[in-house]
Design a protein around this motif. Structure first.
Motif, PDB file in Angstrom:
ATOM      1  N   ILE A   1       1.487 -36.227  -5.413  1.00 30.97           N
ATOM      2  CA  ILE A   1       0.165 -36.275  -5.815  1.00 30.97           C
ATOM      3  C   ILE A   1      -0.074 -37.083  -7.567  1.00 30.97           C
ATOM      4  O   ILE A   1       1.232 -36.329  -7.622  1.00 30.97           O
ATOM      5  CB  ILE A   1      -0.360 -35.082  -6.019  1.00 30.97           C
ATOM      6  CG1 ILE A   1      -0.842 -34.370  -4.725  1.00 30.97           C
ATOM      7  CG2 ILE A   1      -2.178 -35.929  -6.159  1.00 30.97           C
ATOM      8  CD1 ILE A   1      -1.792 -33.475  -4.060  1.00 30.97           C
ATOM      9  N   VAL A   2       0.392 -38.894  -7.445  1.00 26.95           N
ATOM     10  CA  VAL A   2       0.648 -39.014  -8.625  1.00 26.95           C
ATOM     11  C   VAL A   2      -0.574 -39.347  -9.820  1.00 26.95           C
ATOM     12  O   VAL A   2      -1.909 -39.621  -9.168  1.00 26.95           O
ATOM     13  CB  VAL A   2       1.243 -40.295  -8.936  1.00 26.95           C
ATOM     14  CG1 VAL A   2       1.383 -40.806 -10.167  1.00 26.95           C
ATOM     15  CG2 VAL A   2       2.630 -40.086  -8.207  1.00 26.95           C
ATOM     16  N   GLY A   3      -0.652 -38.136 -10.759  1.00 29.31           N
ATOM     17  CA  GLY A   3      -1.602 -38.319 -11.304  1.00 29.31           C
ATOM     18  C   GLY A   3      -1.280 -39.028 -13.540  1.00 29.31           C
ATOM     19  O   GLY A   3      -0.483 -38.707 -13.558  1.00 29.31           O
ATOM     20  N   GLN A   4      -2.272 -39.216 -13.922  1.00 32.75           N
ATOM     21  CA  GLN A   4      -1.915 -39.675 -15.338  1.00 32.75           C
ATOM     22  C   GLN A   4      -2.654 -38.591 -16.303  1.00 32.75           C
ATOM     23  O   GLN A   4      -4.069 -38.321 -16.660  1.00 32.75           O
ATOM     24  CB  GLN A   4      -2.155 -40.766 -16.222  1.00 32.75           C
ATOM     25  CG  GLN A   4      -1.951 -41.313 -17.368  1.00 32.75           C
ATOM     26  CD  GLN A   4      -2.181 -42.624 -17.526  1.00 32.75           C
ATOM     27  OE1 GLN A   4      -2.266 -43.098 -17.224  1.00 32.75           O
ATOM     28  NE2 GLN A   4      -1.172 -43.388 -18.454  1.00 32.75           N
ATOM     29  N   SER A   5      -1.993 -37.991 -17.422  1.00 33.91           N
ATOM     30  CA  SER A   5      -2.780 -36.763 -18.026  1.00 33.91           C
ATOM     31  C   SER A   5      -3.680 -38.044 -18.881  1.00 33.91           C
ATOM     32  O   SER A   5      -3.453 -39.022 -19.356  1.00 33.91           O
ATOM     33  CB  SER A   5      -1.862 -35.960 -18.861  1.00 33.91           C
ATOM     34  OG  SER A   5      -0.945 -36.306 -19.826  1.00 33.91           O
ATOM     35  N   ASP A   6      -5.380 -37.379 -18.901  1.00 36.68           N
ATOM     36  CA  ASP A   6      -5.566 -37.567 -20.357  1.00 36.68           C
ATOM     37  C   ASP A   6      -5.095 -37.524 -22.172  1.00 36.68           C
ATOM     38  O   ASP A   6      -4.204 -37.230 -21.815  1.00 36.68           O
ATOM     39  CB  ASP A   6      -7.406 -36.966 -20.091  1.00 36.68           C
ATOM     40  CG  ASP A   6      -7.418 -35.748 -20.333  1.00 36.68           C
ATOM     41  OD1 ASP A   6      -6.688 -35.365 -21.565  1.00 36.68           O
ATOM     42  OD2 ASP A   6      -8.291 -35.233 -20.423  1.00 36.68           O
TER      43      ASP A   6
ATOM     44  N   LEU B   1      -5.179 -33.221 -10.314  1.00 41.58           N
ATOM     45  CA  LEU B   1      -4.608 -34.107  -9.176  1.00 41.58           C
ATOM     46  C   LEU B   1      -5.755 -33.314  -7.907  1.00 41.58           C
ATOM     47  O   LEU B   1      -5.800 -31.994  -7.817  1.00 41.58           O
ATOM     48  CB  LEU B   1      -3.552 -33.789  -8.931  1.00 41.58           C
ATOM     49  CG  LEU B   1      -2.695 -33.617 -10.585  1.00 41.58           C
ATOM     50  CD1 LEU B   1      -1.245 -33.115  -9.957  1.00 41.58           C
ATOM     51  CD2 LEU B   1      -2.184 -35.521 -10.598  1.00 41.58           C
ATOM     52  N   SER B   2      -5.727 -34.319  -7.051  1.00 37.19           N
ATOM     53  CA  SER B   2      -6.166 -34.125  -5.544  1.00 37.19           C
ATOM     54  C   SER B   2      -5.820 -34.745  -4.618  1.00 37.19           C
ATOM     55  O   SER B   2      -4.859 -36.047  -4.801  1.00 37.19           O
ATOM     56  CB  SER B   2      -7.663 -34.228  -5.470  1.00 37.19           C
ATOM     57  OG  SER B   2      -8.118 -33.234  -6.338  1.00 37.19           O
ATOM     58  N   GLY B   3      -5.241 -34.274  -3.173  1.00 34.39           N
ATOM     59  CA  GLY B   3      -4.411 -34.870  -2.250  1.00 34.39           C
ATOM     60  C   GLY B   3      -4.331 -34.355  -1.465  1.00 34.39           C
ATOM     61  O   GLY B   3      -4.526 -33.343  -0.619  1.00 34.39           O
ATOM     62  N   SER B   4      -4.094 -34.730   0.012  1.00 39.85           N
ATOM     63  CA  SER B   4      -4.417 -33.782   1.423  1.00 39.85           C
ATOM     64  C   SER B   4      -2.742 -34.723   2.479  1.00 39.85           C
ATOM     65  O   SER B   4      -2.160 -35.692   2.145  1.00 39.85           O
ATOM     66  CB  SER B   4      -5.452 -34.008   2.004  1.00 39.85           C
ATOM     67  OG  SER B   4      -5.817 -35.460   2.427  1.00 39.85           O
ATOM     68  N   VAL B   5      -1.780 -33.712   3.282  1.00 36.19           N
ATOM     69  CA  VAL B   5      -1.348 -33.739   4.153  1.00 36.19           C
ATOM     70  C   VAL B   5      -0.920 -33.590   4.860  1.00 36.19           C
ATOM     71  O   VAL B   5      -1.723 -32.938   5.147  1.00 36.19           O
ATOM     72  CB  VAL B   5       0.037 -33.460   2.750  1.00 36.19           C
ATOM     73  CG1 VAL B   5       0.241 -32.233   2.792  1.00 36.19           C
ATOM     74  CG2 VAL B   5       1.408 -33.747   3.463  1.00 36.19           C
ATOM     75  N   ALA B   6      -0.422 -33.484   6.035  1.00 41.31           N
ATOM     76  CA  ALA B   6      -0.494 -33.093   7.118  1.00 41.31           C
ATOM     77  C   ALA B   6       0.035 -31.646   7.086  1.00 41.31           C
ATOM     78  O   ALA B   6       1.158 -31.447   6.564  1.00 41.31           O
ATOM     79  CB  ALA B   6       0.094 -34.063   8.413  1.00 41.31           C
ATOM     80  N   ALA B   7      -1.195 -30.787   7.685  1.00 42.12           N
ATOM     81  CA  ALA B   7      -1.091 -29.271   7.613  1.00 42.12           C
ATOM     82  C   ALA B   7       0.439 -29.322   8.226  1.00 42.12           C
ATOM     83  O   ALA B   7       1.845 -28.347   7.367  1.00 42.12           O
ATOM     84  CB  ALA B   7      -1.168 -28.056   8.868  1.00 42.12           C
ATOM     85  N   ALA B   8       1.613 -29.448   9.284  1.00 40.96           N
ATOM     86  CA  ALA B   8       2.926 -29.496  10.215  1.00 40.96           C
ATOM     87  C   ALA B   8       3.625 -29.963   8.735  1.00 40.96           C
ATOM     88  O   ALA B   8       4.864 -29.095   8.929  1.00 40.96           O
ATOM     89  CB  ALA B   8       2.566 -30.486  11.177  1.00 40.96           C
ATOM     90  N   ASP B   9       3.137 -30.560   7.764  1.00 46.07           N
ATOM     91  CA  ASP B   9       4.428 -31.423   6.837  1.00 46.07           C
ATOM     92  C   ASP B   9       4.717 -30.246   6.105  1.00 46.07           C
ATOM     93  O   ASP B   9       5.848 -30.578   5.547  1.00 46.07           O
ATOM     94  CB  ASP B   9       3.986 -32.571   6.255  1.00 46.07           C
ATOM     95  CG  ASP B   9       3.905 -33.363   6.962  1.00 46.07           C
ATOM     96  OD1 ASP B   9       4.655 -33.436   8.063  1.00 46.07           O
ATOM     97  OD2 ASP B   9       3.680 -34.874   6.488  1.00 46.07           O
ATOM     98  N   VAL B  10       3.418 -29.379   5.429  1.00 50.99           N
ATOM     99  CA  VAL B  10       3.840 -28.023   4.591  1.00 50.99           C
ATOM    100  C   VAL B  10       3.640 -26.976   4.918  1.00 50.99           C
ATOM    101  O   VAL B  10       3.961 -25.794   3.983  1.00 50.99           O
ATOM    102  CB  VAL B  10       2.734 -28.341   3.231  1.00 50.99           C
ATOM    103  CG1 VAL B  10       3.425 -29.714   2.716  1.00 50.99           C
ATOM    104  CG2 VAL B  10       1.439 -28.582   4.135  1.00 50.99           C
ATOM    105  N   MET B  11       4.030 -25.980   6.494  1.00 55.27           N
ATOM    106  CA  MET B  11       4.095 -25.439   6.698  1.00 55.27           C
ATOM    107  C   MET B  11       5.393 -24.303   6.451  1.00 55.27           C
ATOM    108  O   MET B  11       4.618 -23.550   6.111  1.00 55.27           O
ATOM    109  CB  MET B  11       3.848 -25.267   8.371  1.00 55.27           C
ATOM    110  CG  MET B  11       2.513 -25.086   9.098  1.00 55.27           C
ATOM    111  SD  MET B  11       0.798 -24.533   8.402  1.00 55.27           S
ATOM    112  CE  MET B  11       0.830 -24.963   6.834  1.00 55.27           C
ATOM    113  N   ASN B  12       6.061 -24.674   6.124  1.00 61.01           N
ATOM    114  CA  ASN B  12       7.249 -23.825   5.661  1.00 61.01           C
ATOM    115  C   ASN B  12       7.468 -23.895   4.140  1.00 61.01           C
ATOM    116  O   ASN B  12       8.655 -23.790   3.164  1.00 61.01           O
ATOM    117  CB  ASN B  12       8.499 -25.141   5.743  1.00 61.01           C
ATOM    118  CG  ASN B  12       8.740 -24.333   7.637  1.00 61.01           C
ATOM    119  OD1 ASN B  12       8.333 -22.931   8.273  1.00 61.01           O
ATOM    120  ND2 ASN B  12       9.256 -24.994   8.491  1.00 61.01           N
ATOM    121  N   ALA B  13       6.831 -24.432   3.431  1.00 58.12           N
ATOM    122  CA  ALA B  13       6.519 -24.925   1.667  1.00 58.12           C
ATOM    123  C   ALA B  13       6.890 -23.744   1.013  1.00 58.12           C
ATOM    124  O   ALA B  13       5.887 -22.493   1.344  1.00 58.12           O
ATOM    125  CB  ALA B  13       5.775 -25.700   1.038  1.00 58.12           C
TER     126      ALA B  13
END
Length: 145
Positions: A94-99, A106-118
């Protein structure tokens, strides 16, 4: 007929509940690469079926600066996830710029299977809007999926 309909409705309701998970909230802690920054914030992780939605709010960052965040798997450099040097899960980026006040959302979504081992979520200063990390991370939190 009514019993069959009731059992079907109950099965459907229970099946829907199995896909809902309570949101988890984590507190970000400053990392050594944060230098003079006084960063703090939180990350909220919500799993909804096959998707993990992440919202992060960070303060105390450099103003008008790009940052990139993503989940990482556990590394071997330390038992502390944020110090372990684990590989980033790039699909969660997730990329964002501070004010002007150094606040970042920051807000984002990802497939649960991708991050299950995070095991941790890390925010880095980015080189530019592409999200290429410029440091080892300015703030981090351990996570459990």
């Amino acid at each position: 007929m009514k019993k069959t309909l009731l059992v079907s409705a109950l099965s459907l309701a229970l099946g829907s509940c199995a896909m809902m998970y309570a949101p988890m909230s984590y507190t970000l802690a400053k990392q050594p690469a944060g230098g003079a920054l006084n960063s703090s914030g939180n990350v909220t992780v919500k799993r909804d079926g096959m998707t993990v939605m992440t919202n992060a709010m960070v303060s105390g960052l450099a103003p008008n600066t790009y940052y990139v965040a993503h989940y990482h798997v556990q590394g071997t450099a330390s038992t502390d996830p944020c110090s372990s040097g684990g590989a980033p899960i790039m699909s969660s980026m997730i990329v964002g710029q501070s004010d002007a006040m150094g606040m970042l959302t920051l807000s984002g979504s990802v497939a649960a299977a991708d991050v299950m081992n995070a095991t941790y979520f890390n925010v880095h200063t980015a080189k530019d809007a592409s999200g290429a990390p410029a440091d080892a991370g300015v703030t981090c939190t351990s996570v459990k999926m």
